[in-house]
Enzyme design. Structure first.
Site, mmCIF file in Angstrom:
data_model
loop_
_atom_site.group_PDB
_atom_site.id
_atom_site.type_symbol
_atom_site.label_atom_id
_atom_site.label_comp_id
_atom_site.label_asym_id
_atom_site.label_seq_id
_atom_site.Cartn_x
_atom_site.Cartn_y
_atom_site.Cartn_z
ATOM 1 N N GLY A 46 13.626 -115.390 -35.520
ATOM 2 C CA GLY A 46 14.021 -116.005 -36.772
ATOM 3 C C GLY A 46 15.134 -117.002 -36.527
ATOM 4 O O GLY A 46 15.893 -116.876 -35.557
ATOM 5 N N GLN A 51 22.050 -122.577 -38.542
ATOM 6 C CA GLN A 51 22.196 -122.323 -37.106
ATOM 7 C C GLN A 51 21.940 -123.574 -36.267
ATOM 8 O O GLN A 51 22.299 -123.607 -35.092
ATOM 9 C CB GLN A 51 21.260 -121.203 -36.652
ATOM 10 C CG GLN A 51 21.639 -119.834 -37.204
ATOM 11 C CD GLN A 51 20.706 -118.763 -36.693
ATOM 12 O OE1 GLN A 51 19.646 -118.549 -37.260
ATOM 13 N NE2 GLN A 51 21.075 -118.113 -35.616
ATOM 14 N N CYS A 88 21.317 -111.964 -32.667
ATOM 15 C CA CYS A 88 21.279 -113.266 -33.333
ATOM 16 C C CYS A 88 21.404 -114.352 -32.277
ATOM 17 O O CYS A 88 22.229 -114.242 -31.360
ATOM 18 C CB CYS A 88 22.442 -113.361 -34.316
ATOM 19 S SG CYS A 88 22.503 -114.920 -35.207
ATOM 20 N N LEU A 89 20.618 -115.416 -32.437
ATOM 21 C CA LEU A 89 20.675 -116.520 -31.474
ATOM 22 C C LEU A 89 22.041 -117.205 -31.497
ATOM 23 O O LEU A 89 22.401 -117.887 -30.542
ATOM 24 C CB LEU A 89 19.571 -117.541 -31.765
ATOM 25 C CG LEU A 89 18.134 -117.028 -31.560
ATOM 26 C CD1 LEU A 89 17.133 -118.101 -31.978
ATOM 27 C CD2 LEU A 89 17.902 -116.605 -30.124
ATOM 28 N N HIS A 130 18.156 -110.671 -42.446
ATOM 29 C CA HIS A 130 19.107 -111.307 -41.528
ATOM 30 C C HIS A 130 19.156 -112.826 -41.757
ATOM 31 O O HIS A 130 20.239 -113.411 -41.889
ATOM 32 C CB HIS A 130 18.678 -110.974 -40.092
ATOM 33 C CG HIS A 130 19.488 -111.623 -39.017
ATOM 34 N ND1 HIS A 130 20.198 -110.900 -38.087
ATOM 35 C CD2 HIS A 130 19.675 -112.923 -38.686
ATOM 36 C CE1 HIS A 130 20.808 -111.734 -37.258
ATOM 37 N NE2 HIS A 130 20.500 -112.970 -37.602
ATOM 38 N N GLU A 131 17.979 -113.445 -41.827
ATOM 39 C CA GLU A 131 17.942 -114.910 -41.949
ATOM 40 C C GLU A 131 18.428 -115.364 -43.326
ATOM 41 O O GLU A 131 19.129 -116.381 -43.432
ATOM 42 C CB GLU A 131 16.537 -115.442 -41.677
ATOM 43 C CG GLU A 131 15.981 -115.146 -40.289
ATOM 44 C CD GLU A 131 16.923 -115.495 -39.150
ATOM 45 O OE1 GLU A 131 17.726 -116.445 -39.287
ATOM 46 O OE2 GLU A 131 16.866 -114.800 -38.109
ATOM 47 N N HIS A 134 22.123 -115.656 -43.462
ATOM 48 C CA HIS A 134 22.694 -116.855 -42.826
ATOM 49 C C HIS A 134 22.908 -117.977 -43.843
ATOM 50 O O HIS A 134 23.830 -118.778 -43.703
ATOM 51 C CB HIS A 134 21.751 -117.384 -41.731
ATOM 52 C CG HIS A 134 21.954 -116.769 -40.379
ATOM 53 N ND1 HIS A 134 23.147 -116.844 -39.698
ATOM 54 C CD2 HIS A 134 21.094 -116.101 -39.555
ATOM 55 C CE1 HIS A 134 23.017 -116.242 -38.512
ATOM 56 N NE2 HIS A 134 21.787 -115.771 -38.398
HETATM 57 NI NI NI Z 1 20.945 -114.795 -36.811
#
Ligand code: NI
Length: 160
Positions: A46, A51, A88-89, A130-131, A134
């Site tokens: 995701g 991000q 998380c990236l 989660h997304e 963000h």
């Molecule tokens: Ni994330």
């Protein structure tokens, strides 16, 4: 194919409340394509627009080979509970234990600004939560139970 730079913790883009998308434009479509490219390249499931430094309410998710674009997503129903590892990236090399709903229903718009609803359980439900967070400047680390852990990278063995 265009890979965008993934912002990491400390970058202010990750703390902002993002703006809704008002219309489908070539620029939005390009952004969505780039977000998929960037997510797949980073081996993520995701990615949210902030991000990559774009403060718009757009997320892309692919937990099981099905790509989803959620524009202006809004979680309208949740149930159950799951507790598991999350990463998380934007915080590479770390993960932590987070409890999330085990079922989520979200309404959103697709890349043509057509409304739709998506239901997910388990990893997909986790990714949606989660997304979407963000987009309000919230990192999963605010929910971590106990300490963040270092990801142990295990090299995959090559097939003969
Ligand atoms: Ni994330």
């Amino acid at each position: 194919m265009a890979i965008r730079t993934i912002r990491t913790v400390g970058d202010r883009a990750l703390t902002k409340v993002c703006r809704p998308v008002t219309e489908s434009t070539p620029k939005i479509k390009q952004l969505v394509e780039d977000m998929f490219d960037t997510m797949y390249e980073a081996m993520g499931v995701g990615l949210a627009a902030p991000q990559v430094g774009i403060l718009k309410r757009i997320v892309v998710i692919d937990t099981d080979g099905t790509p989803y674009v959620l524009i202006n997503p809004e979680i309208i129903e949740t149930s159950g509970e799951q507790t598991g590892d999350e990463g998380c990236l934007s915080l590479p090399g770390k993960n932590g234990t987070v409890t999330r709903p085990n079922y989520v229903k979200v309404k959103a718009y697709d890349v043509n600004m057509e409304p739709f609803e998506l239901e997910g359980t388990e990893l997909l439900a986790r990714a949606i939560c989660h997304e979407c967070e963000h987009l309000d400047g919230i990192m999963y680390t605010t929910h971590v139970q106990g300490e963040l852990r270092d990801n142990i990278v295990v090299e995959e063995e090559e097939d003969e």
